[in-house]
Design a protein around this motif. Structure first.
Motif, PDB file in Angstrom:
ATOM      1  N   THR A 279      -7.447 -12.135  -3.294  1.00 20.09           N
ATOM      2  CA  THR A 279      -7.278 -13.470  -3.423  1.00 20.09           C
ATOM      3  C   THR A 279      -8.778 -14.203  -3.724  1.00 20.09           C
ATOM      4  O   THR A 279      -9.829 -13.409  -3.182  1.00 20.09           O
ATOM      5  N   THR A 280      -8.836 -15.475  -3.913  1.00 23.77           N
ATOM      6  CA  THR A 280     -10.079 -16.072  -4.168  1.00 23.77           C
ATOM      7  C   THR A 280     -10.318 -17.012  -3.079  1.00 23.77           C
ATOM      8  O   THR A 280     -11.447 -17.661  -3.016  1.00 23.77           O
ATOM      9  N   ASP A 281      -9.321 -17.338  -2.176  1.00 18.51           N
ATOM     10  CA  ASP A 281      -9.427 -18.448  -1.078  1.00 18.51           C
ATOM     11  C   ASP A 281      -8.972 -17.715   0.282  1.00 18.51           C
ATOM     12  O   ASP A 281      -7.905 -17.141   0.371  1.00 18.51           O
ATOM     13  N   GLU A 282      -9.901 -17.558   1.122  1.00 16.42           N
ATOM     14  CA  GLU A 282      -9.599 -17.074   2.531  1.00 16.42           C
ATOM     15  C   GLU A 282      -8.497 -17.822   3.098  1.00 16.42           C
ATOM     16  O   GLU A 282      -8.113 -17.271   4.261  1.00 16.42           O
ATOM     17  N   THR A 283      -7.864 -18.732   2.897  1.00 14.88           N
ATOM     18  CA  THR A 283      -6.713 -19.250   3.549  1.00 14.88           C
ATOM     19  C   THR A 283      -5.452 -18.548   3.239  1.00 14.88           C
ATOM     20  O   THR A 283      -4.456 -18.817   3.849  1.00 14.88           O
ATOM     21  N   TYR A 284      -5.240 -17.765   2.339  1.00 11.35           N
ATOM     22  CA  TYR A 284      -4.262 -17.231   1.975  1.00 11.35           C
ATOM     23  C   TYR A 284      -4.242 -15.710   2.133  1.00 11.35           C
ATOM     24  O   TYR A 284      -4.862 -15.027   1.750  1.00 11.35           O
ATOM     25  N   ALA A 285      -3.014 -15.156   2.907  1.00  9.53           N
ATOM     26  CA  ALA A 285      -2.832 -13.832   3.307  1.00  9.53           C
ATOM     27  C   ALA A 285      -2.266 -13.241   2.296  1.00  9.53           C
ATOM     28  O   ALA A 285      -1.206 -13.650   1.860  1.00  9.53           O
ATOM     29  N   LEU A 286      -2.642 -12.096   1.837  1.00 10.20           N
ATOM     30  CA  LEU A 286      -1.998 -11.202   0.925  1.00 10.20           C
ATOM     31  C   LEU A 286      -1.843  -9.704   1.239  1.00 10.20           C
ATOM     32  O   LEU A 286      -2.719  -8.996   0.774  1.00 10.20           O
ATOM     33  N   PRO A 287      -0.941  -9.634   2.239  1.00  9.54           N
ATOM     34  CA  PRO A 287      -0.777  -8.181   2.764  1.00  9.54           C
ATOM     35  C   PRO A 287      -0.427  -6.913   1.757  1.00  9.54           C
ATOM     36  O   PRO A 287      -0.746  -5.898   2.006  1.00  9.54           O
ATOM     37  N   HIS A 288       0.258  -7.359   0.869  1.00 13.93           N
ATOM     38  CA  HIS A 288       0.722  -6.582   0.099  1.00 13.93           C
ATOM     39  C   HIS A 288       0.093  -6.535  -1.251  1.00 13.93           C
ATOM     40  O   HIS A 288       0.473  -6.843  -2.576  1.00 13.93           O
ATOM     41  N   ASN A 289      -1.188  -6.216  -1.291  1.00 13.59           N
ATOM     42  CA  ASN A 289      -2.081  -6.632  -2.333  1.00 13.59           C
ATOM     43  C   ASN A 289      -2.413  -5.223  -3.453  1.00 13.59           C
ATOM     44  O   ASN A 289      -3.179  -5.301  -4.450  1.00 13.59           O
ATOM     45  N   GLU A 290      -1.663  -4.142  -3.100  1.00 13.29           N
ATOM     46  CA  GLU A 290      -1.904  -2.888  -3.913  1.00 13.29           C
ATOM     47  C   GLU A 290      -0.572  -2.490  -4.732  1.00 13.29           C
ATOM     48  O   GLU A 290       0.597  -2.235  -3.841  1.00 13.29           O
ATOM     49  N   ILE A 291      -0.597  -2.534  -5.930  1.00 15.88           N
ATOM     50  CA  ILE A 291       0.686  -2.253  -6.928  1.00 15.88           C
ATOM     51  C   ILE A 291       0.532  -0.944  -7.237  1.00 15.88           C
ATOM     52  O   ILE A 291      -0.325  -0.809  -8.239  1.00 15.88           O
ATOM     53  N   GLN A 292       1.257   0.113  -6.864  1.00 14.71           N
ATOM     54  CA  GLN A 292       1.213   1.358  -7.736  1.00 14.71           C
ATOM     55  C   GLN A 292       1.903   1.512  -9.008  1.00 14.71           C
ATOM     56  O   GLN A 292       3.001   0.934  -9.239  1.00 14.71           O
ATOM     57  N   VAL A 293       1.155   2.002  -9.713  1.00 14.17           N
ATOM     58  CA  VAL A 293       1.760   2.210 -11.295  1.00 14.17           C
ATOM     59  C   VAL A 293       2.495   3.538 -11.416  1.00 14.17           C
ATOM     60  O   VAL A 293       1.921   4.641 -11.157  1.00 14.17           O
ATOM     61  N   GLN A 294       3.685   3.613 -11.576  1.00 17.16           N
ATOM     62  CA  GLN A 294       4.494   4.672 -11.677  1.00 17.16           C
ATOM     63  C   GLN A 294       4.882   5.123 -13.376  1.00 17.16           C
ATOM     64  O   GLN A 294       4.807   4.172 -13.919  1.00 17.16           O
TER      65      GLN A 294
ATOM     66  N   THR B  83       7.576  -6.787   4.972  1.00 15.97           N
ATOM     67  CA  THR B  83       7.070  -6.419   6.312  1.00 15.97           C
ATOM     68  C   THR B  83       5.920  -5.525   6.030  1.00 15.97           C
ATOM     69  O   THR B  83       5.259  -5.038   5.010  1.00 15.97           O
ATOM     70  N   PRO B  84       5.287  -5.134   7.239  1.00 16.28           N
ATOM     71  CA  PRO B  84       4.180  -4.174   7.280  1.00 16.28           C
ATOM     72  C   PRO B  84       4.296  -2.906   6.470  1.00 16.28           C
ATOM     73  O   PRO B  84       3.446  -2.343   6.062  1.00 16.28           O
ATOM     74  N   SER B  85       5.449  -2.492   6.237  1.00 11.51           N
ATOM     75  CA  SER B  85       5.808  -1.160   5.649  1.00 11.51           C
ATOM     76  C   SER B  85       6.253  -1.285   4.339  1.00 11.51           C
ATOM     77  O   SER B  85       6.566  -0.493   3.473  1.00 11.51           O
ATOM     78  N   GLY B  86       6.305  -2.412   3.979  1.00 10.17           N
ATOM     79  CA  GLY B  86       6.739  -2.758   2.341  1.00 10.17           C
ATOM     80  C   GLY B  86       5.625  -2.281   1.523  1.00 10.17           C
ATOM     81  O   GLY B  86       4.501  -2.131   1.662  1.00 10.17           O
ATOM     82  N   LYS B  87       6.059  -1.933   0.104  1.00 10.98           N
ATOM     83  CA  LYS B  87       5.412  -1.368  -0.877  1.00 10.98           C
ATOM     84  C   LYS B  87       5.599  -1.938  -2.268  1.00 10.98           C
ATOM     85  O   LYS B  87       6.948  -2.652  -2.423  1.00 10.98           O
ATOM     86  N   CYS B  88       4.614  -2.022  -2.984  1.00 10.21           N
ATOM     87  CA  CYS B  88       4.627  -2.585  -4.285  1.00 10.21           C
ATOM     88  C   CYS B  88       4.559  -1.645  -5.304  1.00 10.21           C
ATOM     89  O   CYS B  88       3.717  -0.567  -5.136  1.00 10.21           O
ATOM     90  N   SER B  89       5.443  -1.604  -6.644  1.00  8.26           N
ATOM     91  CA  SER B  89       5.206  -0.774  -7.582  1.00  8.26           C
ATOM     92  C   SER B  89       5.742  -1.281  -8.814  1.00  8.26           C
ATOM     93  O   SER B  89       6.632  -2.099  -8.712  1.00  8.26           O
ATOM     94  N   VAL B  90       5.448  -0.907  -9.987  1.00  8.12           N
ATOM     95  CA  VAL B  90       5.631  -1.322 -11.249  1.00  8.12           C
ATOM     96  C   VAL B  90       5.713  -0.098 -12.177  1.00  8.12           C
ATOM     97  O   VAL B  90       4.981   0.767 -11.962  1.00  8.12           O
ATOM     98  N   THR B  91       6.422   0.038 -13.273  1.00  5.89           N
ATOM     99  CA  THR B  91       6.550   0.992 -14.281  1.00  5.89           C
ATOM    100  C   THR B  91       5.492   0.835 -15.290  1.00  5.89           C
ATOM    101  O   THR B  91       4.976  -0.261 -15.451  1.00  5.89           O
ATOM    102  N   MET B  92       5.046   1.726 -15.825  1.00  7.26           N
ATOM    103  CA  MET B  92       4.311   1.551 -17.068  1.00  7.26           C
ATOM    104  C   MET B  92       4.772   0.488 -18.279  1.00  7.26           C
ATOM    105  O   MET B  92       4.246   0.205 -19.046  1.00  7.26           O
ATOM    106  N   LYS B  93       6.153   0.495 -18.105  1.00  9.17           N
ATOM    107  CA  LYS B  93       6.911  -0.068 -19.154  1.00  9.17           C
ATOM    108  C   LYS B  93       7.315  -1.566 -18.665  1.00  9.17           C
ATOM    109  O   LYS B  93       8.019  -2.481 -19.336  1.00  9.17           O
TER     110      LYS B  93
END
Length: 137
Positions: free
Chosen positions: A122-137, A45-55
């Motif tokens: 992305t390398t191709d403008e036909t793809y939307a990648l709205p959640h393109n930032e992954i926070q490192v926790q 969704t527009p408010s979705g968040k991405c994150s991963v841990t250092m492990k």
């Protein structure tokens, strides 16, 4: 061809040249980041968040998604590049010069510190990648 039709054709051709490749649309297909077989974003969704841990472990990929009632399902991997945004300076550092379809997340995290962000490009403008930032926790 009469003069009015010829003039209209020239105007339409000129306008199409201003918008890039005539007949194609940008961002037609939805895509998301995956770690292994799981989508990284907590909700598509527009408010979705991405994150991963250092492990975190596994293959990082970007894939087109089928957005159905049961949620988002991976369809096909697409090419992407990576940049890392430094937590302190907000500087973007290019991590990958070449496009890839997957990479071990451990290789990326080895260049990160807690608080940095992994930016997917992305390398191709036909793809939307709205959640393109992954926070490192």
């Amino acid at each position: 061809m009469n003069t009015a039709t010829y003039f209209l054709s020239l105007v339409l051709y000129y306008l199409a040249s201003l918008t890039g490749n005539p007949g194609t649309s940008r961002f037609q297909h939805c895509a998301a980041a995956f770690l292994g077989s799981g989508m990284i974003v907590n909700e598509y969704t527009p408010s979705g968040k991405c994150s991963v841990t250092m492990k975190a472990t596994g293959d990082l990929s970007v894939q087109t998604v089928d957005l159905g009632r049961a949620g988002a399902k991976a369809v096909e991997p697409i090419a992407f590049r990576i940049a890392i945004r430094d937590k302190d300076t907000k500087t973007l550092l290019s991590f990958s010069g070449e496009a890839m379809k997957k990479i071990a997340i451990e290789k990326v995290l080895a260049r990160c510190k807690k608080g940095d962000a992994i930016i997917l490009l992305t390398t191709d403008e036909t793809y939307a990648l709205p959640h393109n930032e992954i926070q490192v926790q």
